[in-house]
Write an enzyme that holds these catalytic residues in place. Structure first.
Site, mmCIF file in Angstrom:
data_model
loop_
_atom_site.group_PDB
_atom_site.id
_atom_site.type_symbol
_atom_site.label_atom_id
_atom_site.label_comp_id
_atom_site.label_asym_id
_atom_site.label_seq_id
_atom_site.Cartn_x
_atom_site.Cartn_y
_atom_site.Cartn_z
ATOM 1 N N ASN A 1 -1.178 0.872 20.461
ATOM 2 C CA ASN A 1 -1.453 -0.563 20.357
ATOM 3 C C ASN A 1 -2.923 -0.864 20.594
ATOM 4 O O ASN A 1 -3.521 -1.720 19.933
ATOM 5 C CB ASN A 1 -0.588 -1.336 21.362
ATOM 6 C CG ASN A 1 0.866 -1.405 20.919
ATOM 7 O OD1 ASN A 1 1.171 -1.259 19.742
ATOM 8 N ND2 ASN A 1 1.773 -1.606 21.856
ATOM 9 N N SER B 1 0.830 -1.202 0.000
ATOM 10 C CA SER B 1 0.000 0.000 0.000
ATOM 11 C C SER B 1 0.868 1.258 0.000
ATOM 12 O O SER B 1 0.575 2.235 -0.697
ATOM 13 C CB SER B 1 -0.914 -0.006 1.225
ATOM 14 O OG SER B 1 -1.643 1.194 1.315
ATOM 15 N N GLU C 1 5.877 2.573 14.468
ATOM 16 C CA GLU C 1 6.973 1.654 14.112
ATOM 17 C C GLU C 1 6.564 0.709 12.997
ATOM 18 O O GLU C 1 7.375 0.323 12.152
ATOM 19 C CB GLU C 1 7.426 0.859 15.339
ATOM 20 C CG GLU C 1 8.601 -0.071 15.028
ATOM 21 C CD GLU C 1 9.192 -0.747 16.248
ATOM 22 O OE1 GLU C 1 9.882 -1.768 16.071
ATOM 23 O OE2 GLU C 1 8.954 -0.259 17.377
ATOM 24 N N ARG D 1 -5.202 -0.447 17.512
ATOM 25 C CA ARG D 1 -5.050 -1.307 16.354
ATOM 26 C C ARG D 1 -6.345 -2.059 16.059
ATOM 27 O O ARG D 1 -6.966 -2.622 16.947
ATOM 28 C CB ARG D 1 -3.931 -2.325 16.584
ATOM 29 C CG ARG D 1 -2.538 -1.771 16.478
ATOM 30 C CD ARG D 1 -1.540 -2.791 16.979
ATOM 31 N NE ARG D 1 -1.787 -4.108 16.410
ATOM 32 C CZ ARG D 1 -1.514 -5.236 17.050
ATOM 33 N NH1 ARG D 1 -1.039 -5.214 18.282
ATOM 34 N NH2 ARG D 1 -1.741 -6.405 16.461
ATOM 35 N N GLY E 1 2.114 5.863 -0.682
ATOM 36 C CA GLY E 1 2.982 6.570 0.250
ATOM 37 C C GLY E 1 2.491 6.417 1.685
ATOM 38 O O GLY E 1 1.475 5.771 1.940
#
Length: 302
Positions: free
Chosen positions: A130, A68, A96, A133, A73
């Protein structure tokens, strides 16, 4: 290139930290408009946070994101701070996963938002990222809430307000961590759903019941009935024996069925034609959600 870190005032609350962190998606396309980056930074000048609480990055997900990124970008800038180990580099606060996928896509520079976070705030933002997500399993989600409360003193009310969830949702999520370790492992691996796990929370025989639920591919409603019967001192009803006309299955076939049922979290039947190498596998689903899960898994196979 001059460095112009964005200064932040002291005393910003959880909601202010949340404002910097956009939920990640596989396509790196957020539902809201991307933030304007402070600057573009050479990728070799960016380093990961050594105290990042997330240790596992699935290769398949990174490859999807990398494809993707090659096409579109990096849409959402990374959040970084000046590295405490090397003032000429930047340390990742959030993003990250995008940084790793960008390396795979062979990008030379990345858009960043520069923040003046201390070590405590870096950990807090990493946990928040996290939790946001989309593919987070319910165990890791609950553990994230627990960390925010224990490490930073956030209440369920504050978490609920900042995350846009109800206080009861946060409370029910954290209750899952009260389950025995083996049941939590089933939940984390997807063999049990959140609905199954909630039904087991009040049971004194959660581990034993969880094994039956997984091996038999029971629905949430059947699980609730099973838990109720166990609480009343009744034994769980045994599966009906297969019709003799269909032939008795051997021990190896039954063991295979049990392994497959545990792997997919649904009842699996292996029907082999005697004297041939042919047969079929039947997966039984109890809800449309389970059907969607079967379709998702089959579609993911290349």
């Amino acid at each position: 290139m001059d460095r112009k870190p964005t200064k932040r005032g002291l005393g910003r609350g959880l909601s202010a930290l949340m404002a910097d962190v956009q939920p990640e998606t596989t396509s790196d396309a957020a539902t809201t408009a991307p933030r304007r980056p402070d600057m573009m930074v050479p990728i070799e000048k960016i380093e990961p946070n050594p105290d990042q609480p997330r240790r596992r990055f699935e290769t398949e997900d990174l490859e999807d994101l990398s494809r993707s990124i090659k096409e579109k970008g990096v849409i959402q800038p990374l959040i970084v701070r000046v590295s405490p180990r090397d003032s000429l580099k930047y340390e990742i606060v959030a993003g990250e996963r995008r940084w790793r996928a960008s390396q795979m896509a062979q990008l030379h520079e990345l858009p960043v938002l520069i923040r003046d976070f201390d070590d405590t705030e870096v950990l807090e933002v990493a946990i928040i990222e996290n939790i946001q997500r989309a593919d987070l399993n319910p165990v890791d989600e609950a553990a994230g809430y627990k960390q925010l409360m224990e490490k930073f003193g956030h209440t369920q009310e504050r978490l609920a307000e900042a995350l846009g969830k109800s206080r009861s949702y946060i409370a029910n999520s954290m209750r899952l961590l009260q389950l025995p370790e083996d049941v939590i492992e089933h939940l984390a691996d997807g063999r049990l759903t959140t609905g199954h796990a909630r039904a087991l929370i009040t049971s004194d025989h959660a581990s034993e019941l969880a094994k039956q639920i997984v091996s038999r591919g029971m629905s949430v409603r059947d699980t609730e009935r099973l838990v109720k019967k166990a609480a009343q001192g009744e034994t769980a009803p045994k599966p009906r024996a297969a019709s003799k006309s269909a032939g008795e299955k051997d021990a190896d076939t039954k063991a295979l069925e049990g392994d497959l049922s545990a792997a997919v979290g649904m009842k699996v039947s292996v029907e082999h034609k005697d004297g041939t190498e042919q047969g079929k596998i039947v997966i039984s689903y109890n809800s449309l959600d389970q059907l969607d899960e079967i379709c998702r898994r089959l579609s993911a196979v290349e």
